[in-house]
Design a protein around this motif. Sequence first.
Motif, mmCIF file in Angstrom:
data_model
loop_
_atom_site.group_PDB
_atom_site.id
_atom_site.type_symbol
_atom_site.label_atom_id
_atom_site.label_comp_id
_atom_site.label_asym_id
_atom_site.label_seq_id
_atom_site.Cartn_x
_atom_site.Cartn_y
_atom_site.Cartn_z
ATOM 1 N N GLU A 20 58.350 -20.555 51.227
ATOM 2 C CA GLU A 20 59.577 -19.972 51.767
ATOM 3 C C GLU A 20 59.930 -20.560 53.131
ATOM 4 O O GLU A 20 59.041 -20.979 53.891
ATOM 5 C CB GLU A 20 59.433 -18.454 51.857
ATOM 6 C CG GLU A 20 59.247 -17.784 50.497
ATOM 7 C CD GLU A 20 59.140 -16.281 50.623
ATOM 8 O OE1 GLU A 20 60.087 -15.584 50.229
ATOM 9 O OE2 GLU A 20 58.101 -15.806 51.127
ATOM 10 N N ASP A 30 65.985 -25.092 55.295
ATOM 11 C CA ASP A 30 66.020 -23.645 55.504
ATOM 12 C C ASP A 30 66.845 -22.947 54.432
ATOM 13 O O ASP A 30 67.695 -23.545 53.779
ATOM 14 C CB ASP A 30 66.562 -23.308 56.890
ATOM 15 C CG ASP A 30 67.989 -23.798 57.107
ATOM 16 O OD1 ASP A 30 68.308 -24.924 56.680
ATOM 17 O OD2 ASP A 30 68.789 -23.053 57.707
ATOM 18 N N THR A 31 66.562 -21.664 54.248
ATOM 19 C CA THR A 31 67.308 -20.844 53.290
ATOM 20 C C THR A 31 67.744 -19.548 53.968
ATOM 21 O O THR A 31 67.301 -19.218 55.073
ATOM 22 C CB THR A 31 66.450 -20.476 52.058
ATOM 23 O OG1 THR A 31 65.515 -19.447 52.415
ATOM 24 C CG2 THR A 31 65.701 -21.670 51.517
ATOM 25 N N TRP A 37 67.086 -16.676 52.657
ATOM 26 C CA TRP A 37 66.232 -15.616 52.106
ATOM 27 C C TRP A 37 65.092 -15.260 53.056
ATOM 28 O O TRP A 37 64.362 -16.156 53.509
ATOM 29 C CB TRP A 37 65.667 -16.060 50.766
ATOM 30 C CG TRP A 37 66.727 -16.367 49.760
ATOM 31 C CD1 TRP A 37 67.224 -17.595 49.420
ATOM 32 C CD2 TRP A 37 67.458 -15.411 48.989
ATOM 33 N NE1 TRP A 37 68.203 -17.460 48.470
ATOM 34 C CE2 TRP A 37 68.370 -16.143 48.183
ATOM 35 C CE3 TRP A 37 67.424 -14.018 48.885
ATOM 36 C CZ2 TRP A 37 69.247 -15.527 47.291
ATOM 37 C CZ3 TRP A 37 68.288 -13.412 48.003
ATOM 38 C CH2 TRP A 37 69.189 -14.152 47.214
ATOM 39 N N GLY A 49 66.435 -20.173 47.149
ATOM 40 C CA GLY A 49 66.626 -21.520 47.679
ATOM 41 C C GLY A 49 66.571 -22.625 46.648
ATOM 42 O O GLY A 49 66.741 -23.798 46.990
ATOM 43 N N ASP A 72 70.310 -23.850 46.602
ATOM 44 C CA ASP A 72 70.811 -24.158 47.943
ATOM 45 C C ASP A 72 69.668 -24.153 48.933
ATOM 46 O O ASP A 72 69.335 -23.114 49.503
ATOM 47 C CB ASP A 72 71.889 -23.145 48.342
ATOM 48 C CG ASP A 72 72.550 -23.473 49.662
ATOM 49 O OD1 ASP A 72 72.396 -24.603 50.146
ATOM 50 O OD2 ASP A 72 73.219 -22.593 50.214
ATOM 51 N N LYS A 87 67.019 -26.620 47.814
ATOM 52 C CA LYS A 87 65.739 -27.291 47.595
ATOM 53 C C LYS A 87 65.761 -28.177 46.360
ATOM 54 O O LYS A 87 65.044 -29.185 46.297
ATOM 55 C CB LYS A 87 64.616 -26.256 47.544
ATOM 56 C CG LYS A 87 64.389 -25.620 48.911
ATOM 57 C CD LYS A 87 63.278 -24.595 48.930
ATOM 58 C CE LYS A 87 63.043 -24.108 50.364
ATOM 59 N NZ LYS A 87 61.967 -23.102 50.461
ATOM 60 N N GLU A 145 71.721 -23.311 57.753
ATOM 61 C CA GLU A 145 72.261 -22.006 57.362
ATOM 62 C C GLU A 145 72.688 -21.157 58.554
ATOM 63 O O GLU A 145 73.381 -20.159 58.400
ATOM 64 C CB GLU A 145 71.251 -21.241 56.508
ATOM 65 C CG GLU A 145 70.907 -21.889 55.167
ATOM 66 C CD GLU A 145 72.045 -21.817 54.156
ATOM 67 O OE1 GLU A 145 73.144 -21.358 54.525
ATOM 68 O OE2 GLU A 145 71.839 -22.229 53.009
ATOM 69 N N ALA A 163 74.389 -19.764 44.751
ATOM 70 C CA ALA A 163 73.957 -19.979 46.136
ATOM 71 C C ALA A 163 74.016 -18.664 46.909
ATOM 72 O O ALA A 163 75.012 -17.955 46.863
ATOM 73 C CB ALA A 163 74.842 -21.020 46.808
ATOM 74 N N HIS A 164 72.925 -18.319 47.577
ATOM 75 C CA HIS A 164 72.806 -17.109 48.394
ATOM 76 C C HIS A 164 72.842 -15.828 47.544
ATOM 77 O O HIS A 164 73.011 -14.738 48.099
ATOM 78 C CB HIS A 164 73.898 -17.023 49.466
ATOM 79 C CG HIS A 164 73.919 -18.174 50.414
ATOM 80 N ND1 HIS A 164 74.739 -18.212 51.524
ATOM 81 C CD2 HIS A 164 73.233 -19.336 50.448
ATOM 82 C CE1 HIS A 164 74.550 -19.343 52.184
ATOM 83 N NE2 HIS A 164 73.638 -20.041 51.531
ATOM 84 N N GLU A 209 70.433 -17.107 41.803
ATOM 85 C CA GLU A 209 70.390 -18.519 42.170
ATOM 86 C C GLU A 209 69.593 -19.313 41.138
ATOM 87 O O GLU A 209 68.465 -18.957 40.803
ATOM 88 C CB GLU A 209 69.765 -18.659 43.563
ATOM 89 C CG GLU A 209 69.868 -20.051 44.140
ATOM 90 C CD GLU A 209 69.500 -20.101 45.618
ATOM 91 O OE1 GLU A 209 69.516 -21.201 46.178
ATOM 92 O OE2 GLU A 209 69.209 -19.031 46.205
#
Length: 381
Positions: free
Chosen positions: A26, A84-85, A87, A108, A111, A113, A146, A351-352, A356
């Motif tokens: 993560e 980065d994500t 989450w 992720g 969006d 990875k 992000e 995404a988000h 996802e």
Amino acid sequence: MREIYDQLKQDEEMMVDYLQKIVEKESPSLDKELVDKVADWVAKTFEDLTGGKSTIIENAIYGNHVKAEWGEGEEQILVLAHMDTVWPRDTIKKMPFTIKDGKAYGPGVFDMKGGLIQGIFAVKALKDLGIKLNKKVVFLFDSDEEIGNPSSKKMIEEEAEQSEFVFVLEPGMSEKGSLKTTRKGLGVFHIEVTGKPSHAGMDPAKGVSAIEEIAHQTLYLHSHSNLETGTTFNVGKIEGGSASNVVAEKARAEVDLRVESEQELERAVPLIRNLEPKLEGTKIQVEGGINRPPLERTDRVADLFATAKKLAKDHLGFELTEMASGGASDGNYTAPHAPTLDGLGPVGDGAHANHEQVVLDQMPVRSALFAMLLAECGGKK
């Protein structure tokens, strides 16, 4: 060119394995410990799979970044992908990496990875096939996209200034995986209004409401939105006042501005900067500014897309499409400095969002398209 796809199809299972590894590591934007671990993993993975070299760019506050290089040449192609994500830590426990009906799910994964992994494997394919370029390929894996790139913006712009082309591995749009040849520029502004407080019951006429003034300004700004030109003003947050029986002395608003061109940016920004009070006795203060410039569909961007479209049709057998995006990416920063083609990442959705997902059998296709673009624009030796 077809050999590139064959190589990536052969690597598909390995690609999915690496996708699972990075999704399960993560990387929330503001969790430096976790993002730094992903940065270390990305740097090592890039070197192991491509034979290139990578450098960890230390960051005191936010997560570390990675600069990775493959090949050599006086000119360079810049590739962007963020690690980065959105989450938070431990989301993976509630949304574990899962494969179902040919799609991979997890925080992720889409969006972005999936695009990051596809990018590394594209270079691996070039290496495995002995395809060398006349241009150096530089990857920037940043840690804070992000949250608006507080620590990577300058680095991205500086590398773009040295680059002939920029490719962004953000997800494609819609189920077709359309490339993004236009992205709106983004501005964030904060408006603070000072009025005159009074008792709402005993002396209402002696007060001037800051909240009423904010309401007037909201209507004024929204009236300047124009969907035909793609310009939108959105007062997305308002707060103010102290109690229901007090004419409000203070009120604040946050405004999101989106535009499709530099010309429209020059027109729209002064509308916010130069707000005039509608109510006598109020004062307005405006702060903030443009966070990301627009990515415009210039002739050179159109040429890049035409190249990608031809590669997709001639060697991969599908019709590549393009779309405009209202969202922003790292590519907004590079657009003023070099022709930028965005959306070269995975095909998927969400995404988000909790659903996802990435379409797995499209990963070698999209990775091959990117590898072919590098070979075509990088000038094979």
